[in-house]
Design a protein around this motif. Structure first.
Motif, mmCIF file in Angstrom:
data_model
loop_
_atom_site.group_PDB
_atom_site.id
_atom_site.type_symbol
_atom_site.label_atom_id
_atom_site.label_comp_id
_atom_site.label_asym_id
_atom_site.label_seq_id
_atom_site.Cartn_x
_atom_site.Cartn_y
_atom_site.Cartn_z
ATOM 1 N N VAL A 1 -14.288 106.561 24.122
ATOM 2 C CA VAL A 1 -14.115 105.954 22.808
ATOM 3 C C VAL A 1 -13.432 106.992 21.937
ATOM 4 O O VAL A 1 -13.901 108.123 21.814
ATOM 5 C CB VAL A 1 -15.471 105.562 22.200
ATOM 6 N N CYS A 2 -12.329 106.635 21.346
ATOM 7 C CA CYS A 2 -11.537 107.627 20.638
ATOM 8 C C CYS A 2 -12.190 108.098 19.340
ATOM 9 O O CYS A 2 -11.943 109.197 18.876
ATOM 10 C CB CYS A 2 -10.156 107.069 20.312
ATOM 11 N N SER A 3 -13.048 107.256 18.751
ATOM 12 C CA SER A 3 -13.602 107.633 17.451
ATOM 13 C C SER A 3 -14.527 108.844 17.566
ATOM 14 O O SER A 3 -14.560 109.678 16.673
ATOM 15 C CB SER A 3 -14.340 106.448 16.837
ATOM 16 N N ASP A 4 -15.294 108.943 18.642
ATOM 17 C CA ASP A 4 -16.166 110.115 18.762
ATOM 18 C C ASP A 4 -16.092 110.775 20.137
ATOM 19 O O ASP A 4 -16.936 111.581 20.480
ATOM 20 C CB ASP A 4 -17.615 109.738 18.434
ATOM 21 N N TRP A 5 -15.088 110.410 20.903
ATOM 22 C CA TRP A 5 -14.847 111.010 22.227
ATOM 23 C C TRP A 5 -16.051 110.901 23.136
ATOM 24 O O TRP A 5 -16.391 111.800 23.873
ATOM 25 C CB TRP A 5 -14.390 112.476 22.115
ATOM 26 N N GLN A 6 -16.739 109.785 23.020
ATOM 27 C CA GLN A 6 -17.885 109.548 23.868
ATOM 28 C C GLN A 6 -17.435 108.795 25.114
ATOM 29 O O GLN A 6 -16.574 107.914 25.025
ATOM 30 C CB GLN A 6 -18.910 108.710 23.112
ATOM 31 N N LEU A 7 -18.041 109.161 26.227
ATOM 32 C CA LEU A 7 -17.681 108.496 27.475
ATOM 33 C C LEU A 7 -18.272 107.090 27.487
ATOM 34 O O LEU A 7 -19.461 106.907 27.274
ATOM 35 C CB LEU A 7 -18.216 109.295 28.660
ATOM 36 N N LEU A 8 -17.430 106.133 27.729
ATOM 37 C CA LEU A 8 -17.908 104.746 27.752
ATOM 38 C C LEU A 8 -18.139 104.297 29.181
ATOM 39 O O LEU A 8 -19.170 103.722 29.505
ATOM 40 C CB LEU A 8 -16.861 103.857 27.071
#
Lengths: 460, 613
Positions: A164-171
């Motif tokens: 997820v680009c907003s918080d660089w969390q792995l989806l």
């Protein structure tokens, strides 16, 4: 059709800003930002070394300049000229740099693809992504800028991570059933990810955003496989060009092949229009033969004019015989591009390098073939309408539309060899890039393509 | 065959002998002459003077011969030649009747025999020819047999060869298959090996990478850093949020939302497509029903068993249709009904169309005559019309011809003949004119030539005059000088040198005018200049060439600007000809220039002349 004066340029670095207001170009270590309409210089930035890559941020506020040799990235703000930012990757080195879609993060790939560093311009935070795969196209963002798909390689297996680009969390994180993943590409609607294997195997996999495998497609085995992939802007079709010289079109409902476009060297169907570029020798005017020839006339005489002729079928195109014993043979479909309305597909078969093939997607058949005098360097569709600009490394730019096609001589002193081109987002102008110069070509505003082309034909 | 012949020959000869003997016997009695001849030829022994009878029966041995004959005849079963003896002692009397009877019988017998013989002979011949025929047949058949046997052998040979080939091909195929298999296995093994190697290499590479990573990244590289003037705000204006489980859940939610939206969008599209297709289907159905309904009556009348029931279905469907349209549901039953009804109707339509086709073909076959009659009527009408038209056209043509004739008669016959001849006359006239023109031109040329020579003479005179003038002037100067300072003498020398040089220049100028004239030709008539440029490569000497070239380059613009030849001339001839005499000297040239300027044809001819030397 008007042409601007010629400006200096280095390493073909010239880009319109995403909002279409500005035009950034590089001359050695200098970055010049001009107004896209008036071409007056708005800003001038000086970098530390020769610039090797530039990229506008999505909001057109920042420009990133990558200096790969130095492992440096310099960022400039258009609103605040005094603002500056310098990112040093140090001894890790730098091979690629790009913006995240929000225009506030920069993704730097280190040498040997050790990792990708995500630098934020808003906070001090730095994120790292490990195991990026060194491949053709390993990083891709969705159109809406929400998600990033990343090709990875761990333990000799290919994986794809969706972040997820907003918080660089792995989806999502899933392995792909590929020998050697060569590239990934989001569909324009951001819901389907296409992943394809290296050229040794024909295999294309389609994944949903949530990591489900939707379908796989394999046209044949035991032969060189996929060479190029392109999504239609409507996300309806996926065109896959391969080394067997064919383009296969998959549909988005069943992910099965709809049709197969071959690139035969001879065209027999009389319905297909074959435009052949022909050199036009200047007419023999007696006055021109004055001896010695006037100096002013000597310049333009050296470059011959050219025009298109409609060749009568059957037409046999010039084919290259590929060297079988070399790597990367010049065969197969090397370039694919859908028109913005998804109605046309332009392709280039590398074994017929002088031809551009234009296919009608509504009727699923070949519409026209443009045979140039020299090998086609690059082609790009007008972002607004079905109009294709082509360059061949000569001093001409070629335009095709369903109404016909024209070749336009780029005016100016000496030879302006058009190596690359890029459209302004309005489709009103076109930047033509040569080895160390660029100029803008202004087209008439839309008043019906046909009449515009008629006028253009008169100009040439 | 040959054997046969050799066998038969003697037989045949013997037969012929017999025949000849028979004939000799048979023809013994009737004609003595002939028989004698025959006997003479056949029996060479009886070459006596006596006749044949004397040989067998003479005066002396009549009795014996009669008795001999009697004996012979009786042995053959004939009645005795002698009369029944009345007494033993008495000499038996010859019975003439018996003799005659006997002879008659013998003759009859002879004839019979002859007939039989003939029959036998013909039969024999027949048999012989049959034999020949059969022999021929036999030979032919034998030959045929031979050839067929040979053919068979050939075929067998070919068959064998083909089989051999086939076997070879099979072998080859097998080999190829083996090869393919081998190659495939090689490819497979290579692929596995390659993959294995790749994996190994990659592992090594990964290890190295890991190592490098540790070395580079964990050293706390001071260089890896970002210098930034001040941090900028986020594009959306919000602050960054912490990573928590919540955000993860939110991300998931969002992802599914996006996916759902996409699916919904697609479903909507598909629904729309479906609806449209349904609409099309229903419309089709409606149209079909409307198309088929007028026929409802007919099939009912015909009481066709199958169609009648289907038609009733149609009516039901028509009733359903209104309900369906109100439903607009993609319910399965509705769909089935719809498709079923459509199918049914389609079948009806198909059968109907087929029937129509049949009818049409029948009508074609049966009602050809009727149609023909109708068409004939049409034809007749049409032909009548056409004939009328033709009549009208003919009348038109006639009137036109009359008018033409009137026109022709209006003028005399002579004039018509003249008109016929007029073309020739005209041509003659034209030629004459041209001839006169030529003559005139020739005259002109002549005149010009004369003027040239005159001009040359005048030039010479003028030159002389000039020379004299100069001499006088020099003299004067000299005289003046001698009166003035001696310093000026140098000046004079210089001047004289200059003049001398100019003098020397003079001839060159005079030698050049021909070349210069064309450029001198004012108002730069394009034909002239182009001619010149064309003729340039053919010009004789390079020096001249250079001169003219320089002239062109220098004066091309000037000559265009200048309007009168007098003005252009001084510019042309020399830069330093400031004194008046020069211009005077060059006047003839300018005149010539004028000439050339005036008549372009002349200039052309002149330029071309220049080419010649």
């Amino acid at each position: 059709m008007n042409f601007s004066e010629v400006f200096k340029l280095s390493s073909l670095l010239c880009k319109f800003s995403p909002d279409g207001k500005y035009l950034a170009s590089c001359v050695q270590y200098r970055l010049v930002v001009r107004d896209a309409n008036t071409l007056q210089i708005r800003q001038l930035y000086t970098c530390l070394d020769q610039i090797q890559h530039i990229e506008w941020s999505a909001d057109s506020l920042f420009i990133l300049c990558a200096l790969y040799k130095r492992g440096l990235v310099q960022v400039w703000s258009l609103e605040q000229p005094e603002w500056h930012c310098k990112i040093d990757e140090g001894s890790a080195g730098l091979v690629a740099s790009c913006w995240s879609p929000d225009g506030r993060h920069i993704l730097n790939t280190t040498e040997f693809h050790l990792r990708i560093t995500v630098w934020s311009l808003c906070t001090k935070s730095v994120s790292y992504i490990k195991y990026p795969k060194a491949c053709q196209q390993g990083v891709t963002f969705t159109r809406d800028g929400r998600y990033l798909a990343l090709a990875e390689r761990r333990d000799c297996k290919d994986y794809v991570s969706i972040l997820v680009c907003s918080d660089w969390q792995l989806l999502r994180h899933f392995d792909t059933d590929t020998q050697d993943l060569a590239g990934i590409e989001w569909a324009p609607n951001g819901c389907v990810l296409a992943a394809w294997d290296s050229c040794l195997e024909y295999k294309i996999l389609l994944y949903s955003l949530d990591g489900r495998l939707l379908s796989t497609f394999c046209a044949y085995e035991w032969s060189l496989g996929i060479k190029s992939v392109a999504w239609s802007p409507s996300s309806q079709f996926l065109a896959v060009g391969s080394y067997d010289g064919k383009v296969r079109i998959l549909n988005h409902v069943t992910w099965k092949m709809i049709t197969e476009f071959g690139h035969p060297a001879t065209i027999n169907n009389p319905k297909i229009v074959v435009y052949k570029e022909a050199e036009k020798s200047p007419p023999l005017v007696l006055g021109r033969l004055a001896f010695p020839p006037p100096r002013a006339a000597a310049g333009p005489l050296s470059s011959t004019e050219s025009k298109y002729e409609v060749a009568s079928v059957p037409v046999s195109l010039q084919t290259l015989k590929p060297a079988a014993d070399r790597a990367n043979p010049r065969i197969g479909v090397g370039a694919l591009a859908f028109s913005p309305d998804s109605c046309f597909l332009a392709t280039r078969s590398d074994s017929v390098p002088t031809a551009v093939w234009i296919w009608d997607i509504q009727k699923l058949r070949l519409l026209a073939v443009l045979e140039q005098l020299s090998a086609v360097r690059c082609f790009q569709w007008d972002p607004r309408q079905a109009r294709l600009a082509i360059c061949t490394g000569g001093s001409k730019v070629y335009l095709w539309s369903p109404a016909g096609c024209v070749s336009v001589q780029v005016p100016g002193e000496g030879d302006f060899q058009v190596l690359s081109l890029c459209w302004h987002l309005s489709g009103d102008s076109l930047a033509l890039l040569s080895k160390d110069h660029f100029c803008l070509c202004f087209l008439e505003t839309e008043q019906g393509v046909g009449t515009a082309f008629g006028q253009r034909a008169d100009h040439t | 065959m040959g054997d046969w012949m050799t066998v038969t020959d003697p037989g045949l000869s013997s037969e012929s002998k017999y025949i000849s003997q028979y004939t000799s016997e048979t023809k013994m009695s009737p004609s003595s002459l002939y028989s004698q001849q025959v006997l003479c030829s056949s029996i060479p022994l009886s070459k006596n003077v006596h006749s044949f009878f004397s040989a067998f029966c003479t005066e002396e041995n009549i009795e014996q011969s009669i008795s001999y004959l009697d004996q012979e005849l009786t042995t053959f079963g004939f009645p005795s030649l002698y009369e029944e003896s009345k007494g033993k002692e008495t000499k038996r009397e010859l019975n003439i009747v018996a003799v005659l009877n006997c002879m008659n019988e013998l003759l009859v017998l002879q004839r019979k025999n002859l007939l039989a013989q003939e029959n036998v002979e013909t039969q024999n011949l027949k048999l012989g020819s049959d034999m020949d025929h059969l022999q021929n047949c036999y030979a032919k058949l034998k030959e045929q047999l031979e050839t067929s046997r040979r053919e068979m052998i050939g075929l067998q040979e070919r068959d064998r060869q083909l089989q051999c080939k086939n076997r070879n091909l099979h072998q080859l195929l097998k080999n190829e298959k083996d090869e393919v298999q081998k190659l495939q296995s090689i490819i497979a093994s290579r692929a596995t090996q390659y993959n294995h190697d790749m994996k190994r290499k990659e592992r090594e590479y990964n290890k190295l990478k890991e190592r490098l990573h540790q070395l580079v990244m964990n050293k706390k590289d001071k260089k890896i850093a970002m210098e930034v003037l001040n941090y900028v705000g986020r594009a959306d204006g919000k602050r960054g949020s912490w990573r928590t489980g919540k955000t993860e859940a939110r991300n998931e939610d969002e992802m599914y939302k996006i996916l759902l939206n996409d699916y919904e969008y697609r479903q909507k599209q598909i629904l729309m497509e479906n609806a449209e297709l349904k609409k099309v289907l229903q419309q089709m159905k409606k149209e079909m029903i409307s198309l088929l309904s007028p026929q409802k009556q007919k099939p009912r009348e015909r009481a066709d068993d199958s169609t009648g029931t289907v038609i009733s279905d149609i009516e039901e469907d028509a009733g359903e249709l209104s309900r369906e349209s109100t439903w607009d549901l993609s319910c399965e039953t509705v769909r089935e009904q719809l498709t079923n009804s459509i199918r049914k109707q389609w079948r009806i339509l198909k059968s109907h169309v087929e029937k129509l086709d049949n009818q049409v073909s029948k009508v074609h076959l049966e009602g050809f005559n009727d149609e023909d009659v109708i068409s004939r009527q049409d034809h007749e009408q049409e032909t009548e019309k056409l004939e009328l038209e033709i009549q009208q056209c003919k009348e038109m043509i006639k009137t036109q011809q009359q008018l033409l004739q009137q026109l022709a008669t209006a003028c005399d016959d002579d004039t018509t003949s003249l008109l016929r001849d007029c073309y020739l006359l005209e041509e003659k006239e034209r030629l004459k004119e041209e001839w006169s023109l030529f003559k005139e031109q020739k005259k002109n040329f002549e005149k010009e030539r004369r003027s040239f020579t005159e001009a040359a003479i005048r030039l010479g005179l003028e030159r002389k005059a000039f020379e004299e003038e100069r001499a006088s002037w020099l003299k004067q100067q000299f005289l003046n000088m001698t009166t003035f300072d001696h310093q000026n003498s140098e000046n004079v020398k210089l001047f004289s040198a200059f003049s001398g040089s100019s003098d020397r220049d003079n001839p060159t100028v005079h030698s050049r005018p021909r070349q210069k004239k064309p450029h001198g030709a004012p108002s730069g008539s394009p034909v002239c200049t182009s001619k010149l440029t064309k003729s340039l490569p053919a010009s004789p000497s390079t020096s001249d060439f250079c001169q003219t070239r320089s002239c062109v380059s220098e004066h091309s613009s000037v000559s265009v600007l200048n309007t009168t030849p007098e003005e252009s001339k001084p510019n042309q001839v020399g830069r330093e000809c400031t004194n008046q005499k020069w211009s005077v000297a060059s006047r003839p040239d300018s005149q010539e220039g004028c000439y050339s300027g005036c008549s372009s044809t002349y200039a052309n001819s002149h330029v071309e002349k220049d080419d010649l030397p």
